[in-house]
Design a protein around this motif. Structure first.
Motif, PDB file in Angstrom:
ATOM      1  N   TYR A 111       0.836  -1.205   0.000  1.00 36.18           N
ATOM      2  CA  TYR A 111       0.000   0.000   0.000  1.00 36.18           C
ATOM      3  C   TYR A 111       0.868   1.251   0.000  1.00 36.18           C
ATOM      4  O   TYR A 111       0.580   2.239  -0.679  1.00 36.18           O
ATOM      5  CB  TYR A 111      -0.940   0.002   1.214  1.00 36.18           C
ATOM      6  N   LEU A 112       1.966   1.230   0.765  1.00 35.31           N
ATOM      7  CA  LEU A 112       2.895   2.347   0.835  1.00 35.31           C
ATOM      8  C   LEU A 112       3.698   2.461  -0.459  1.00 35.31           C
ATOM      9  O   LEU A 112       3.878   3.560  -1.002  1.00 35.31           O
ATOM     10  CB  LEU A 112       3.833   2.175   2.026  1.00 35.31           C
ATOM     11  N   ASN A 113       4.179   1.328  -0.975  1.00 40.73           N
ATOM     12  CA  ASN A 113       4.978   1.321  -2.199  1.00 40.73           C
ATOM     13  C   ASN A 113       4.211   1.918  -3.371  1.00 40.73           C
ATOM     14  O   ASN A 113       4.770   2.650  -4.190  1.00 40.73           O
ATOM     15  CB  ASN A 113       5.413  -0.105  -2.540  1.00 40.73           C
ATOM     16  N   SER A 114       2.928   1.587  -3.454  1.00 40.24           N
ATOM     17  CA  SER A 114       2.113   2.075  -4.571  1.00 40.24           C
ATOM     18  C   SER A 114       1.976   3.591  -4.525  1.00 40.24           C
ATOM     19  O   SER A 114       2.090   4.277  -5.548  1.00 40.24           O
ATOM     20  CB  SER A 114       0.729   1.420  -4.531  1.00 40.24           C
ATOM     21  N   ILE A 115       1.751   4.129  -3.340  1.00 41.76           N
ATOM     22  CA  ILE A 115       1.634   5.580  -3.192  1.00 41.76           C
ATOM     23  C   ILE A 115       2.962   6.260  -3.495  1.00 41.76           C
ATOM     24  O   ILE A 115       3.022   7.293  -4.167  1.00 41.76           O
ATOM     25  CB  ILE A 115       1.156   5.934  -1.773  1.00 41.76           C
ATOM     26  N   MET A 116       4.063   5.656  -3.025  1.00 41.42           N
ATOM     27  CA  MET A 116       5.385   6.234  -3.263  1.00 41.42           C
ATOM     28  C   MET A 116       5.703   6.321  -4.755  1.00 41.42           C
ATOM     29  O   MET A 116       6.307   7.295  -5.220  1.00 41.42           O
ATOM     30  CB  MET A 116       6.457   5.387  -2.564  1.00 41.42           C
ATOM     31  N   GLN A 117       5.287   5.312  -5.524  1.00 44.41           N
ATOM     32  CA  GLN A 117       5.568   5.319  -6.960  1.00 44.41           C
ATOM     33  C   GLN A 117       4.784   6.417  -7.671  1.00 44.41           C
ATOM     34  O   GLN A 117       5.294   7.072  -8.581  1.00 44.41           O
ATOM     35  CB  GLN A 117       5.244   3.953  -7.579  1.00 44.41           C
ATOM     36  N   THR A 145      -1.057  -2.348  -6.183  1.00 41.99           N
ATOM     37  CA  THR A 145      -0.087  -1.969  -7.209  1.00 41.99           C
ATOM     38  C   THR A 145      -0.445  -0.568  -7.688  1.00 41.99           C
ATOM     39  O   THR A 145      -1.483  -0.021  -7.318  1.00 41.99           O
ATOM     40  CB  THR A 145      -0.109  -2.938  -8.408  1.00 41.99           C
ATOM     41  N   ALA A 146       0.413  -0.008  -8.521  1.00 41.69           N
ATOM     42  CA  ALA A 146       0.130   1.312  -9.097  1.00 41.69           C
ATOM     43  C   ALA A 146       0.383   1.278 -10.594  1.00 41.69           C
ATOM     44  O   ALA A 146       1.283   0.577 -11.068  1.00 41.69           O
ATOM     45  CB  ALA A 146       1.000   2.382  -8.435  1.00 41.69           C
ATOM     46  N   ASP A 186       3.536  -0.211 -14.933  1.00 37.67           N
ATOM     47  CA  ASP A 186       2.961  -0.962 -13.826  1.00 37.67           C
ATOM     48  C   ASP A 186       4.008  -1.088 -12.733  1.00 37.67           C
ATOM     49  O   ASP A 186       5.127  -1.565 -12.984  1.00 37.67           O
ATOM     50  CB  ASP A 186       2.519  -2.360 -14.284  1.00 37.67           C
ATOM     51  N   CYS A 187       3.648  -0.669 -11.530  1.00 38.62           N
ATOM     52  CA  CYS A 187       4.569  -0.711 -10.386  1.00 38.62           C
ATOM     53  C   CYS A 187       4.045  -1.721  -9.382  1.00 38.62           C
ATOM     54  O   CYS A 187       3.008  -1.517  -8.757  1.00 38.62           O
ATOM     55  CB  CYS A 187       4.683   0.665  -9.749  1.00 38.62           C
ATOM     56  N   ASP A 188       4.779  -2.810  -9.230  1.00 39.90           N
ATOM     57  CA  ASP A 188       4.388  -3.902  -8.338  1.00 39.90           C
ATOM     58  C   ASP A 188       5.564  -4.204  -7.417  1.00 39.90           C
ATOM     59  O   ASP A 188       6.406  -5.056  -7.724  1.00 39.90           O
ATOM     60  CB  ASP A 188       3.990  -5.132  -9.160  1.00 39.90           C
ATOM     61  N   ASP A 189       5.644  -3.470  -6.316  1.00 38.35           N
ATOM     62  CA  ASP A 189       6.760  -3.590  -5.380  1.00 38.35           C
ATOM     63  C   ASP A 189       8.105  -3.439  -6.113  1.00 38.35           C
ATOM     64  O   ASP A 189       8.365  -2.395  -6.670  1.00 38.35           O
ATOM     65  CB  ASP A 189       6.676  -4.909  -4.614  1.00 38.35           C
TER      66      ASP A 189
END
Length: 293
Positions: free
Chosen positions: A42-48, A259-260, A272-275
């Motif tokens: 959840y944090l990684n997706s926002i960061m991206q 994901t983002a 696509d950003c998946d960790d």
């Protein structure tokens, strides 16, 4: 004729060489991911999404004792390779990194802790006004917001229209019969109308699709999996917003993954950003139509 033709060929070759170099730069561009500490997707997706938002980079306060420094460090490390988020989770006081958390709640937490110059990018204001049938103002209040929630409940259509849900926020509501409202000037209950107006437009508009909710009939939580139609852009009162980032949730209510999908503005390509994994999206959003489902 010969010299002119030669010059034209040289100009063409120069343009082709320039284009090849630009294409090579884009092809060599490699984005990096963020390590998952347990359940910190959840944090990684926002960061991206933040990383792909240049306006945030420009506003981070280098002298701030808040979270700005941690964001700056992550952004710099992401330019070089995959990195972790241990320091920022500590700053956010996320002690159990294996606990499932909501991305929207995490976003609010970050916006509460960053310097005002960053959070004001997302801040808008809504004014709610209720008037009786004679035009007397019964109530008027203005509230700030960072996100606008869109309820997916009671959707009559098979596909939920995000644009329609957004417009619904500003529709006039009427109160009559048993729902009449008391007016101080009329000194009685009267028919009334209420209306919401955006009086301050945020630079970046965040819309929250409320897939999670609570059913009071079954007294249990639920997740809505209905299809949502997302337009490439929306206009409200002459202000145009274009979609450049989406945070996705996959899975059930009790277990899932974030994901983002983010647009890199320099090459107009979605990623696509998946960790740890960041790849060019197989389906380029809005490439064929102006609506993504």
């Amino acid at each position: 004729m010969i010299s002119s033709r030669k010059r034209n060929l040289e100009e063409v070759n120069t343009e082709e060489t320039k284009k090849l170099r630009e294409d090579a730069v884009i092809q060599q561009k490699k984005f990096h991911g963020l390590k998952n500490q347990g359940a910190t997707c959840y944090l990684n997706s926002i960061m991206q999404v933040f990383f792909m938002t240049p306006e945030i980079h420009d506003r981070l306060d280098p002298e701030s004792q808040k979270i700005d420094q941690e964001l700056r460090n992550i952004f710099e490390r992401l330019k070089k390779g995959t990195c972790g988020t241990e320091k920022i989770t500590k700053t956010l006081e996320i002690h159990n990194v294996s606990q499932q958390r909501d991305a929207a709640d995490c976003l609010d937490l970050i916006l509460c802790k960053v310097s005002p110059r960053v959070s004001e990018l997302f801040e808008g204001q809504l004014t709610y006004t209720t008037k009786c049938s004679k035009g007397h103002v019964i109530n008027e209040e203005t509230n700030p917001f960072w996100t606008l929630p869109l309820s997916l409940r009671d959707n009559p259509d098979e596909i939920y229209s995000m644009e329609g849900g957004f417009e619904k926020i500003f529709q006039t509501k009427s109160y009559s019969g048993d729902n009449m409202v008391y007016c101080g000037e009329c000194e009685k209950k009267t028919e009334a109308t209420s209306k919401c107006e955006m009086v301050k437009f945020p630079h970046i508009l965040i819309l929250l699709l409320k897939r999670f909710g609570f059913d009071y009939y079954t007294m249990s939580d639920f997740k809505s999996n209905c299809c949502v139609a997302v337009p490439s852009e929306m206009t409200t009162n002459g202000k145009k917003y274009k979609v450049y980032g989406i945070v996705n949730h996959m899975g059930s209510l009790r277990g899932g993954h974030y994901t983002a999908t983010v647009l890199f503005r320099e090459d107009h390509t979605w990623y696509d950003c998946d960790d740890c994994n960041v790849t060019k999206a197989e389906e380029q959003l809005f490439a064929k139509t102006k609506t993504y489902k």
